[in-house]
Design an enzyme around this catalytic site. Sequence first.
Site, mmCIF file in Angstrom:
data_model
loop_
_atom_site.group_PDB
_atom_site.id
_atom_site.type_symbol
_atom_site.label_atom_id
_atom_site.label_comp_id
_atom_site.label_asym_id
_atom_site.label_seq_id
_atom_site.Cartn_x
_atom_site.Cartn_y
_atom_site.Cartn_z
ATOM 1 N N ASP A 100 -14.533 -10.363 -0.237
ATOM 2 C CA ASP A 100 -13.715 -9.404 0.134
ATOM 3 C C ASP A 100 -13.529 -8.108 -1.109
ATOM 4 O O ASP A 100 -13.759 -8.626 -2.250
ATOM 5 C CB ASP A 100 -12.131 -9.746 0.425
ATOM 6 C CG ASP A 100 -11.658 -10.756 -0.165
ATOM 7 O OD1 ASP A 100 -12.280 -11.388 -1.079
ATOM 8 O OD2 ASP A 100 -10.343 -10.579 -0.591
ATOM 9 N N GLU A 165 -9.737 -13.174 -1.488
ATOM 10 C CA GLU A 165 -9.181 -13.339 -2.556
ATOM 11 C C GLU A 165 -8.235 -12.235 -3.092
ATOM 12 O O GLU A 165 -7.299 -12.341 -3.609
ATOM 13 C CB GLU A 165 -10.270 -13.311 -3.738
ATOM 14 C CG GLU A 165 -9.880 -13.774 -5.076
ATOM 15 C CD GLU A 165 -9.621 -12.510 -6.055
ATOM 16 O OE1 GLU A 165 -8.685 -12.787 -6.926
ATOM 17 O OE2 GLU A 165 -9.701 -11.306 -5.632
HETATM 18 ZN ZN LIG Z 1 -11.860 -9.866 -7.903
#
Ligand SMILES: [Zn+2]
Length: 414
Positions: A100, A165
């Site tokens: 992401d 994340e």
């Molecule tokens: Zn990162």
Amino acid sequence: MDTTLLEKICKQIDTYQNETIRLQKELTAIPAISPENDGEGEQKKSAFIQSYLEKELKCDEVTLYKAPDDRAPSGYRPNLVAKVLGKDQSRTIWIMSHVDVVPPGNLSKWHSDPWTIRIENGKIYGRGTEDNQQGIVSSLLTIKAFREEGVQPEHNIGLVLVADEETGSKYGIQYLLENHSSIFKNEDFIIIPDAGIEDGTMIEVAEKSIVWFKFRVLGKQTHGSTPDKGINALTAGANLIVKLSNLYSIFNAADPVFDPPTSTFEPTKKDPNVPNINTIPGEDIFYLDCRLLPTYDVDLLWRDVKRICKDVENEHKVTIEITSEQEVRAAPPTPSDAPVVKSLEKAITDIRGVQPQPMGIGGGTVAAYFRNAGFNVVVWATQDETLHEPNEYVKIDNIIKDSKVFAHLGLQIE
Ligand SMILES: [Zn+2]
């Protein structure tokens, strides 16, 4: 270690300049923004990587773990785990990157389209190029070199390509550790190439606990000329700020792994109180940013902060409300002499000719999830740290060299 094999692999990686650009181009063109940030998640970008792992790299194992998430059009958030088997399969050298990216932010600050790479002076510009496509591409190229040279690594090399994340890791590494923890073994090496410094010498092994305190000091508002009719909250708050600096002498342990080596307790933000000079404020609000060495229990900090507030309450006849705006308890550090640290140091020194340092930081990376689950893990990459900024970029040379460092790990016998 067989140095001729290393040379052979490194030579091959040197030929991957165009492949680096091609991969960065394809990956950047697929925005993988989380539903929290109004995106559709990582499914398309992950599918591209999965096909590369299967068709191009012919990995021995590729598994897609789907973390259910109704907010994503696909209904899930993808987590890929791939493996190339080594001669000795008792250990896997894991390289974990996240798929992401964060949104581009204010487009007028970009000199080019964030989703179309631009190359200038050996740098690739675009959203995600550094964070975390640097890690994705460098680790893919390591495996590509082993495959194309027909070399089997000493130990397994594994890639973990997680979702989520940037927005909390609930559908990413937390999901994997909670539902599929048997993927990882204690003797495995886990490297997260998601932070670092320009010369590649920082190996992050530890984090401090973070507590952001908010203090609301309540006195009694009155006219500036009649202090005896009120209770000055600002005076009490100022006294509290001074007394809180005693925390430095209470929690005075030092650990040279960290820079700075001690815990820190700094007053930072201050809310406005009264708008005019001739009013004695009845309320005063300020904040304290605390970074506590992992050797200390956060509960002890709370205990002493409450005690200091009690003293000020008694002295100034005020009431003080204490809350925390953020509280993250540090995970147990990875020892500076853990095998993963030692092997990585050796690889960085050989490839880059520099002396790396295991270091602690102020707090807040995904390594904490692994450390809390009992694994030794390091965060390392060679980066200019342009992440989350407009005109984010990555140096092609850093991708190539980081890839060689991973190859070195794959060839170390131990
Ligand atoms: Zn990162």
